[in-house]
Design a protein around this motif. Structure first.
Motif, mmCIF file in Angstrom:
data_model
loop_
_atom_site.group_PDB
_atom_site.id
_atom_site.type_symbol
_atom_site.label_atom_id
_atom_site.label_comp_id
_atom_site.label_asym_id
_atom_site.label_seq_id
_atom_site.Cartn_x
_atom_site.Cartn_y
_atom_site.Cartn_z
ATOM 1 N N UNK A 177 43.481 37.191 33.618
ATOM 2 C CA UNK A 177 42.265 36.794 33.322
ATOM 3 C C UNK A 177 41.649 37.280 32.086
ATOM 4 N N UNK A 178 41.154 36.384 31.228
ATOM 5 C CA UNK A 178 40.783 36.694 30.062
ATOM 6 C C UNK A 178 39.110 36.306 29.867
ATOM 7 N N UNK A 179 38.315 37.142 29.017
ATOM 8 C CA UNK A 179 37.041 36.660 28.726
ATOM 9 C C UNK A 179 36.848 35.206 28.163
ATOM 10 N N UNK A 238 31.213 35.511 35.591
ATOM 11 C CA UNK A 238 30.924 33.956 35.413
ATOM 12 C C UNK A 238 31.801 33.558 34.147
ATOM 13 N N UNK A 239 32.218 34.928 33.222
ATOM 14 C CA UNK A 239 32.687 34.370 32.040
ATOM 15 C C UNK A 239 34.204 34.951 31.950
ATOM 16 N N UNK A 240 34.938 34.396 32.571
ATOM 17 C CA UNK A 240 36.443 34.785 32.609
ATOM 18 C C UNK A 240 37.253 33.353 32.882
ATOM 19 N N UNK A 241 38.325 33.311 32.344
ATOM 20 C CA UNK A 241 39.250 32.195 32.297
ATOM 21 C C UNK A 241 40.646 32.710 32.727
ATOM 22 N N UNK A 242 41.356 31.795 33.479
ATOM 23 C CA UNK A 242 42.726 32.183 33.851
ATOM 24 C C UNK A 242 43.590 31.673 32.872
ATOM 25 N N UNK A 243 44.398 32.418 32.256
ATOM 26 C CA UNK A 243 45.331 32.147 31.290
ATOM 27 C C UNK A 243 46.700 32.543 31.723
ATOM 28 N N UNK A 283 43.366 43.703 36.098
ATOM 29 C CA UNK A 283 44.366 43.260 34.937
ATOM 30 C C UNK A 283 45.691 43.047 35.557
ATOM 31 N N UNK A 284 46.664 42.281 34.682
ATOM 32 C CA UNK A 284 48.103 42.289 35.085
ATOM 33 C C UNK A 284 48.650 43.383 35.347
ATOM 34 N N UNK A 285 49.402 43.521 36.422
ATOM 35 C CA UNK A 285 50.122 44.822 36.703
ATOM 36 C C UNK A 285 49.265 46.009 37.868
ATOM 37 N N UNK A 286 47.933 45.750 37.708
ATOM 38 C CA UNK A 286 46.923 46.654 38.235
ATOM 39 C C UNK A 286 46.850 46.239 39.658
ATOM 40 N N UNK A 287 47.172 45.357 39.865
ATOM 41 C CA UNK A 287 47.423 44.886 41.723
ATOM 42 C C UNK A 287 48.467 44.075 41.939
ATOM 43 N N UNK A 289 43.934 34.691 42.407
ATOM 44 C CA UNK A 289 42.749 34.895 43.133
ATOM 45 C C UNK A 289 42.775 36.539 43.855
ATOM 46 N N UNK A 290 43.767 36.809 44.162
ATOM 47 C CA UNK A 290 44.067 38.450 44.270
ATOM 48 C C UNK A 290 43.506 39.084 43.115
ATOM 49 N N UNK A 291 43.626 38.728 42.062
ATOM 50 C CA UNK A 291 43.048 39.719 40.767
ATOM 51 C C UNK A 291 41.569 39.510 40.584
ATOM 52 N N UNK A 292 40.865 38.841 41.494
ATOM 53 C CA UNK A 292 39.355 38.691 41.212
ATOM 54 C C UNK A 292 38.551 39.414 42.385
ATOM 55 N N UNK A 293 38.513 40.354 42.479
ATOM 56 C CA UNK A 293 37.631 41.233 43.480
ATOM 57 C C UNK A 293 36.183 40.968 43.094
ATOM 58 N N UNK A 294 35.844 40.585 42.013
ATOM 59 C CA UNK A 294 34.462 40.501 41.558
ATOM 60 C C UNK A 294 33.965 39.180 41.953
#
Length: 444
Positions: A95-97, A129-134, A342-346, A387-392
């Protein structure tokens, strides 16, 4: 219409640890999910209650418009599936801003379910609201509503499943509404669980069918047994009876299989999940979910594809969407994170990985079985990892309007299952449009 029957094979012999995944998941999360599905909070009577600190301006126009006449029609049954996979692995990325933000906001889209309208309910942080999947190897274009409507011109797309199917549907409606207003033309059932909208600009119909198991099921009630009943060899006719009218079907289930249930094949009991006091064997829910998807896809092939009469059908299976409860589900702070992992965090593991894996496997098996039929296209919309990477991205306490307006409460109910609208679930529909574009290009 007749009932589709298929013998139920013995469940795979999972290890004891796999069969008995922590009962804290089996007991607490199902109760939480059921509570969230059945709870309907009230909205403020006016958006005037929205505090100034949460007022934002988001563009409601897409980044680029495609001319309706520039795209070919939706593929017909005469166009042969090439068997090519999506050229990009959408499951691997980060996920990137993104400064652009979503296409719509919670105050301008009229079709958002109350519990997912996080902005109107006063959520103070808007960074989610200001993240996009890359993806690592490609780029997902910003959702283009005109393109989507043109591909589905004169067609009917149906979302079938539980409230995650509804959540994805409402995200799509909001994005399409930025270029063409949807007209509600049909509603039925408790909490309007069966609805249909029509986009007159392109003669596109969009429906939602409540069917949390896909197969025939009797949901538990306050007056009846405290468990669901699932008939795993029979597709649910409440939606399947309309299968012949559907040009595209989006299936999405998962969370309701965690609930206590007794499983049947015909009149025979196969076993149960979390049914203390009943003289049935505990068989968990993994093989049950697998069988439900297998029965459903088999029914679509036999009843919709084999008898298409010149009209093809396209099927999307949205994979399992992880919940993000932290600690006890009914206390404040249940999903309080404000940034993506972030990648690798979860890591994708445990139940989330298992549910996703079996869904993907059944999709691949059904694709192989349906290859002989022209006009049948099937794809797993693999959104579990992203989706797992978006707890927010969940409503959390803002499933209710202004939960902290009076004072900080000791216990505030949180929704860490569904997704805010707008929010990360919009990405699901961006990827789905990429799948449709791929199919459309193959049809050329």
């Amino acid at each position: 219409m007749g009932t589709i029957t298929s013998p139920f094979k013995d469940p795979s012999h999972h290890s004891l640890a796999r069969k008995l995944l922590p009962y804290t998941i089996y007991v607490i999360l199902p109760i939480a999910v059921l509570r969230l599905y059945l709870y309907t909070p009230s909205l403020p009577q006016s958006t005037d209650q929205l505090p100034h600190s949460t007022a934002i301006t988001i563009s409601t126009t897409s980044s680029s418009s495609s001319s309706p006449s520039s795209l070919p029609p939706f593929p017909s049954s005469q166009e042969v599936e090439t068997g090519e996979e999506t050229p990009c692995d959408y499951t691997s990325g980060n996920w990137v801003q993104d400064k652009l933000g979503p296409l719509y906001n919670g105050t301008t889209c009229a079709t958002i379910k109350k519990g997912q309208n996080c902005i109107t309910h006063g959520r103070p942080d808007l960074g989610y609201l200001f993240w996009r999947w890359k993806p690592k190897q490609c780029h997902i274009p910003r959702f283009e509503p005109n393109t989507f409507l043109q591909i589905l011109r004169n067609k009917h797309i149906a979302f079938v499943g539980d409230s995650m199917a509804r959540n994805q549907l409402e995200s799509l409606l909001c994005m399409l509404a930025t270029v063409s207003p949807p007209n509600l033309v049909y509603t039925d059932g408790e909490e309007n669980k069966f609805r249909r909208w029509h986009f007159s600009s392109h003669n596109v119909s969009v429906s939602v069918y409540w069917s949390p198991f896909l197969v025939k099921g009797i949901e538990k009630s306050q007056d009846g047994p405290n468990y669901n009943k699932l008939y795993l060899d029979q597709v649910n006719e409440r939606w399947a009876a309309d299968m012949g009218q559907m040009d595209m079907i989006v299936l999405s289930v998962g969370h309701w299989f965690l609930h206590p249930a007794v499983y049947f094949e015909g009149d025979s009991v196969l076993g149960c999940h979390y049914c203390p006091g009943l003289n049935h064997s505990e068989i968990g829910f993994y093989d049950v979910l697998r069988k439900a998807i297998k029965t459903t896809l088999k029914a679509i092939i036999e009843r919709r594809v084999a008898n298409a009469n010149g009209n093809g059908v396209n099927v999307i299976v949205t994979t399992f969407s992880p919940a993000h409860f932290e600690g006890e589900w009914d206390k404040a702070g249940a999903c309080a994170k404000t940034k993506p992992y972030m990648e690798g965090e979860k890591q994708l593991e445990g139940m989330d990985a298992e549910m996703r894996q079996l869904e993907v496997e059944e999709v691949e098996a059904a694709k192989a079985n349906g290859k002989k039929f022209a006009g049948f296209r099937l794809q797993a919309l693999d959104v579990t990892k992203l989706s797992l990477m978006r707890p927010d991205g969940h409503p959390g306490p803002y499933m209710n309007p202004f939960p902290f307006a009076d004072r900080v409460q000791e216990r505030v109910q949180n929704d860490c299952v569904h997704w805010c609208l707008p929010g990360p679930i919009d990405t699901w529909n961006e990827i789905m449009l990429e799948v449709l574009n791929k199919w459309n290009n193959q049809g050329r």
